[in-house]
Design a protein around this motif. Sequence first.
Motif, PDB file in Angstrom:
ATOM      1  N   THR A  98      95.790  16.125  22.996  1.00  0.00           N
ATOM      2  CA  THR A  98      96.047  16.317  21.451  1.00  0.00           C
ATOM      3  C   THR A  98      94.785  15.616  20.655  1.00  0.00           C
ATOM      4  O   THR A  98      94.741  15.799  19.450  1.00  0.00           O
ATOM      5  CB  THR A  98      97.320  15.526  21.052  1.00  0.00           C
ATOM      6  OG1 THR A  98      97.185  13.989  21.572  1.00  0.00           O
ATOM      7  CG2 THR A  98      98.392  15.905  21.657  1.00  0.00           C
ATOM      8  N   HIS A  99      93.817  14.782  21.303  1.00  0.00           N
ATOM      9  CA  HIS A  99      92.928  14.299  20.745  1.00  0.00           C
ATOM     10  C   HIS A  99      91.900  15.593  20.360  1.00  0.00           C
ATOM     11  O   HIS A  99      91.524  16.080  18.926  1.00  0.00           O
ATOM     12  CB  HIS A  99      91.961  13.432  21.383  1.00  0.00           C
ATOM     13  CG  HIS A  99      90.949  12.830  20.579  1.00  0.00           C
ATOM     14  ND1 HIS A  99      89.579  12.424  21.099  1.00  0.00           N
ATOM     15  CD2 HIS A  99      90.658  12.163  19.237  1.00  0.00           C
ATOM     16  CE1 HIS A  99      88.790  11.865  20.375  1.00  0.00           C
ATOM     17  NE2 HIS A  99      89.619  11.803  19.126  1.00  0.00           N
ATOM     18  N   LEU A 100      91.085  16.115  21.213  1.00  0.00           N
ATOM     19  CA  LEU A 100      90.053  17.227  21.177  1.00  0.00           C
ATOM     20  C   LEU A 100      90.271  18.422  22.025  1.00  0.00           C
ATOM     21  O   LEU A 100      89.282  18.918  22.039  1.00  0.00           O
ATOM     22  CB  LEU A 100      88.563  16.601  20.968  1.00  0.00           C
ATOM     23  CG  LEU A 100      88.291  15.854  19.567  1.00  0.00           C
ATOM     24  CD1 LEU A 100      86.953  15.271  19.649  1.00  0.00           C
ATOM     25  CD2 LEU A 100      88.539  16.804  18.413  1.00  0.00           C
ATOM     26  N   GLY A 101      91.198  18.406  22.495  1.00  0.00           N
ATOM     27  CA  GLY A 101      91.553  19.694  23.508  1.00  0.00           C
ATOM     28  C   GLY A 101      90.826  19.748  25.038  1.00  0.00           C
ATOM     29  O   GLY A 101      90.611  20.713  25.396  1.00  0.00           O
ATOM     30  N   CYS A 102      90.473  18.347  25.227  1.00  0.00           N
ATOM     31  CA  CYS A 102      90.027  18.472  26.717  1.00  0.00           C
ATOM     32  C   CYS A 102      91.218  18.612  27.591  1.00  0.00           C
ATOM     33  O   CYS A 102      92.377  18.265  27.036  1.00  0.00           O
ATOM     34  CB  CYS A 102      89.439  17.182  26.900  1.00  0.00           C
ATOM     35  SG  CYS A 102      87.783  16.929  26.160  1.00  0.00           S
ATOM     36  N   MET A 103      90.870  18.963  28.797  1.00  0.00           N
ATOM     37  CA  MET A 103      92.062  19.293  29.946  1.00  0.00           C
ATOM     38  C   MET A 103      92.330  17.841  30.307  1.00  0.00           C
ATOM     39  O   MET A 103      91.293  17.090  31.087  1.00  0.00           O
ATOM     40  CB  MET A 103      91.702  20.137  30.946  1.00  0.00           C
ATOM     41  CG  MET A 103      91.794  21.351  30.725  1.00  0.00           C
ATOM     42  SD  MET A 103      93.358  21.884  30.550  1.00  0.00           S
ATOM     43  CE  MET A 103      93.850  22.092  32.362  1.00  0.00           C
ATOM     44  N   THR A 104      93.522  17.282  30.474  1.00  0.00           N
ATOM     45  CA  THR A 104      93.793  15.949  31.022  1.00  0.00           C
ATOM     46  C   THR A 104      94.117  16.015  32.500  1.00  0.00           C
ATOM     47  O   THR A 104      94.112  17.097  32.929  1.00  0.00           O
ATOM     48  CB  THR A 104      95.082  15.193  30.441  1.00  0.00           C
ATOM     49  OG1 THR A 104      96.104  16.328  30.492  1.00  0.00           O
ATOM     50  CG2 THR A 104      94.930  15.184  28.920  1.00  0.00           C
ATOM     51  N   ARG A 105      94.044  14.996  33.226  1.00  0.00           N
ATOM     52  CA  ARG A 105      94.162  14.766  34.768  1.00  0.00           C
ATOM     53  C   ARG A 105      95.337  13.931  34.824  1.00  0.00           C
ATOM     54  O   ARG A 105      95.366  12.930  34.171  1.00  0.00           O
ATOM     55  CB  ARG A 105      93.024  14.577  35.235  1.00  0.00           C
ATOM     56  CG  ARG A 105      91.767  15.738  35.402  1.00  0.00           C
ATOM     57  CD  ARG A 105      90.446  14.939  35.731  1.00  0.00           C
ATOM     58  NE  ARG A 105      89.725  15.855  35.340  1.00  0.00           N
ATOM     59  CZ  ARG A 105      88.357  15.854  35.965  1.00  0.00           C
ATOM     60  NH1 ARG A 105      88.084  14.713  36.686  1.00  0.00           N
ATOM     61  NH2 ARG A 105      87.372  16.734  35.436  1.00  0.00           N
ATOM     62  N   TYR A 106      96.282  14.419  35.964  1.00  0.00           N
ATOM     63  CA  TYR A 106      97.248  13.800  36.457  1.00  0.00           C
ATOM     64  C   TYR A 106      96.776  12.501  37.240  1.00  0.00           C
ATOM     65  O   TYR A 106      96.041  12.801  38.464  1.00  0.00           O
ATOM     66  CB  TYR A 106      98.347  14.399  36.828  1.00  0.00           C
ATOM     67  CG  TYR A 106      99.322  13.598  37.478  1.00  0.00           C
ATOM     68  CD1 TYR A 106     100.078  12.576  37.043  1.00  0.00           C
ATOM     69  CD2 TYR A 106      99.805  13.879  38.870  1.00  0.00           C
ATOM     70  CE1 TYR A 106     101.098  11.719  37.654  1.00  0.00           C
ATOM     71  CE2 TYR A 106     100.732  13.225  39.539  1.00  0.00           C
ATOM     72  CZ  TYR A 106     101.576  12.035  38.667  1.00  0.00           C
ATOM     73  OH  TYR A 106     102.464  11.592  39.409  1.00  0.00           O
ATOM     74  N   ASP A 107      96.679  11.318  37.047  1.00  0.00           N
ATOM     75  CA  ASP A 107      96.481  10.355  37.813  1.00  0.00           C
ATOM     76  C   ASP A 107      97.423   9.552  38.655  1.00  0.00           C
ATOM     77  O   ASP A 107      98.167   8.818  38.125  1.00  0.00           O
ATOM     78  CB  ASP A 107      95.607   9.179  37.085  1.00  0.00           C
ATOM     79  CG  ASP A 107      95.387   7.924  37.802  1.00  0.00           C
ATOM     80  OD1 ASP A 107      95.357   7.988  39.030  1.00  0.00           O
ATOM     81  OD2 ASP A 107      94.611   6.907  37.170  1.00  0.00           O
ATOM     82  N   LYS A 108      97.580  10.258  40.056  1.00  0.00           N
ATOM     83  CA  LYS A 108      98.804   9.748  40.771  1.00  0.00           C
ATOM     84  C   LYS A 108      99.016   8.467  41.218  1.00  0.00           C
ATOM     85  O   LYS A 108     100.045   7.888  40.968  1.00  0.00           O
ATOM     86  CB  LYS A 108      98.668  10.703  42.065  1.00  0.00           C
ATOM     87  CG  LYS A 108     100.185  10.963  42.600  1.00  0.00           C
ATOM     88  CD  LYS A 108     100.137  12.113  43.663  1.00  0.00           C
ATOM     89  CE  LYS A 108     101.402  12.407  44.146  1.00  0.00           C
ATOM     90  NZ  LYS A 108     101.257  13.415  45.337  1.00  0.00           N
TER      91      LYS A 108
END
Lengths: 166, 247, 243
Positions: A98-108
Motif C-alpha cells: 500500500t506504500h508505493l505498489g511494489c510486490m510484497t513477498r511472503y516470508d514463511k
Amino acid sequence: MPLLDDLSMPATEGAPDDLGRRRFLALLGSGALGVAALGTGITGLRFLEPQVLFEEETRFGLGRPEEFPPGTVLTLPKHKVYVVSTKEGFFALSSVCTHLGCMTRYDKEHAQIACPCHGSRFNLEGKVTAGPAPHPLPRVEIVLDRGLLVVDTAHRVAPDALLKVA
Amino acid sequence: MAALAKWLTDNRVYRSIIRHGFPDSNRNRSLVIFTNFFLHIHPVKARLRAIRFTRTFFLGGLSAACFFLLVATGVLLMFYYRPAVPHAYNDMKDLGFVVSSGVFLRNLHRWSAHTMVALVFLHMVVTFFRGAYRPPREFNWVLGVFLFVATILLSYTGYLLPWDQLAYWAVTVGTNMAQAVPVMGEKMRFLLLGGHGINENALVRFYVLHCVVLPLAMVLGISIHVWRVRKDGGIYLPPPANKGDER
Amino acid sequence: MTPPLPDPQQFTPVAGSDARATPVRLLVVQGEARPAVDASDEPMVMTFPHLVLREAIAFVALSIVLITISLIFNAPLEEIANPSRTPNPAKAPWYFLGLQELLHYYPPLISGVVLPGILMVALIVIPYFDINLERAPLAKSDRRRTLTFLWTAAVVLTAIFYFTGAQPVWPLIGPLLLVAVAITVALLLRSSGGVVSWLRSRSAPFWIFAWFLLSAVALTVIGIFFRGPGWSFVIPWRDGIYY
C-alpha cells in the motif's frame, strides 16, 4: 488613411454607443475563444483516456476449498494476491504494497509479508507491523462458486471479510 | 595554401553563404557572431570576467551540450527501437549484440542523461550561490527550475523504455507517488499510464513523451532561457566597483 | 544615469504617410538599468575567437569524457520486466533515491507530494520575495535576536523531524544542526579573515539553501550507498553497494 500608426489618435474612436458595441464584440469574441479552448481541453483529455483496456482478467478460480487445509498461505504473484486459509475460513489479501505498489513477498520463516522497496512489514492479517506503509493490505473478494474458490482482485471487501466454508 | 583558401572563400557562392571574410580583423570577427544563426545568441563582445571558466564552470552550456548529444544519440537509437512489449526489450538486446555501435550509442545516451541531470542541478546550485536569481533575472530562474523538472522528467520517461526489471519497478514506484496526490491522483496515474498498471499503453505514452513532447518543450524552454540571459545583459556579474560584496 | 532628454522645442514628432520622407525611429529606454547598461571600463574581449573557442573546447572535453565512459562502462540492462517479481532492493535512478529515502520516513502523500511540492514552490518564489535581496550578511543584524530565532527554529524543526517520521529523519536533522552550529560559530567568534569571516558574510537565503542542498545530498547518498535488501541500513564497505 495614414500609412503609419498615429499615436495621437485615440484608440477608441467614435460615439459612446459605438464603444459599447466594440466592448460587446470583444467580449463575445474572447468568450467564444474561451469556450473553444475549454472544449479542446476536455476532448483532449478524453482522447488520452483509453476506453478499452486489454488487461489481465481479475476473476479466477482456485480450486476446491478442501485442497487448502487451514494454515496454508497461497502466493499467487501472477494475480498479485495471497489466499490465506485459516480455521475460521478463507480470505484473500492483495499482495501489492500500500506504500508505493511494489510486490510484497511472503516470508514463511517469520510468518510475515515483507515489501522489498521501502521496508514495510505486514502480518498475515495484512496489518502493518513496521515501515512506512500507510494502510493494511486490502482484502479482495473471494467466493465459493459451484464448489470452487473464486477470487476477484478488482473487488475490495471489508478488512474483516472472511469466507466461511462449512 | 593561401591561394587555395582565397580561391575557396573569395567567390560568389561562398560569400552568399558566409557573408564575411576571414576573421582576422575585429570587423570580420564581429560579423562571425553577427551573421551566424548559431552564434547570434552571443554578443559580439564579452566581458573578460564573464567568460572565465571559474565564473560559471560553463555548467549551463555543458548542460545544453549534453542535451545536444542526447538528441543526436536518441534519434539514432530510434531507428532500432519499437515501443511494444516484448519488442522493446528484444530491441535492447539487438542493440547490445547485433547492431554495430549499438552498445556504444546506448551507453552514450545513458551516461549523457545521467550527466545532464547532474550538470543541470549543479548549474542551479551555482546560480543560486552567485545570487544570479535576483531581479531582473527572477523569471529566468523560474524557467530554470522548470527546465530542471523537464530534465528529470525526460530522464525518468526514458528510464522505462528498455522494459527491463530496473525500468519497470523504478517507474512503478514513481507513478504510485502520483497516485498519492489527493482527489485527482488516481485519475492522473490512469491518464499517465493509459491503464491501471504499467503495460504496453504506458510504454507508448512514455515513448511519445520522451521522444517528442518533452524534447520540444525543452528546446523551447532552453531558447527562451538563453534569450532572456542576453536580454538581461549577459550572465550575472557582481558590480565591479565594490568587490567586497561577493566572491 | 539617465541622459538629459532633448529639448521638446527642438524635437517635434512628425507623422507622414510617406515612410521614406519621414522615417520613424523607435528607441525604448527602460526604466531599470540593465547590468550591461551600467557603463564600466572593465576589460572586454571579442566573442570570436575568445568565447567561441572556450565553448568549443568545453564541448569537446565533455564529449571526450562521455565517449570514454561509454566505451568502458556498459549501461545496465536486467532481465525483461516481470510484474510479479519485485527485485530486492528496488531502487529508482540515483537522482530519485533522495526522494525514495524520504519515502522511508513518511507516507507517500507527505514525502512524495507535499515536501517536494513545498521545495518546488520555495525555489520558484525565492526571487519574488523582497526579503534581503541585497543579501545582507546575517552578522549585520542584531546578534542576540538572530541567535534566539535561529535556535528556536532549529529546535522546533528538529522536534518535527524527530517525532513525526516513522523513524527520526536524521538526513534532515543532521544538516539542519550543522547549519545552525555553523551560523552560531560564525556569529560568536571574533576572528577576522579566513573561513569564519567568510561564513559571517553569508546571508540568510544562503543558509536556508545550504540546508536544502546538504539534506538533498545526504538523502541521496544514503539512498545510493547505505540501503540494501528491504531498504535496510547497510554499510557499503562491509556489505557492498546495492544499486
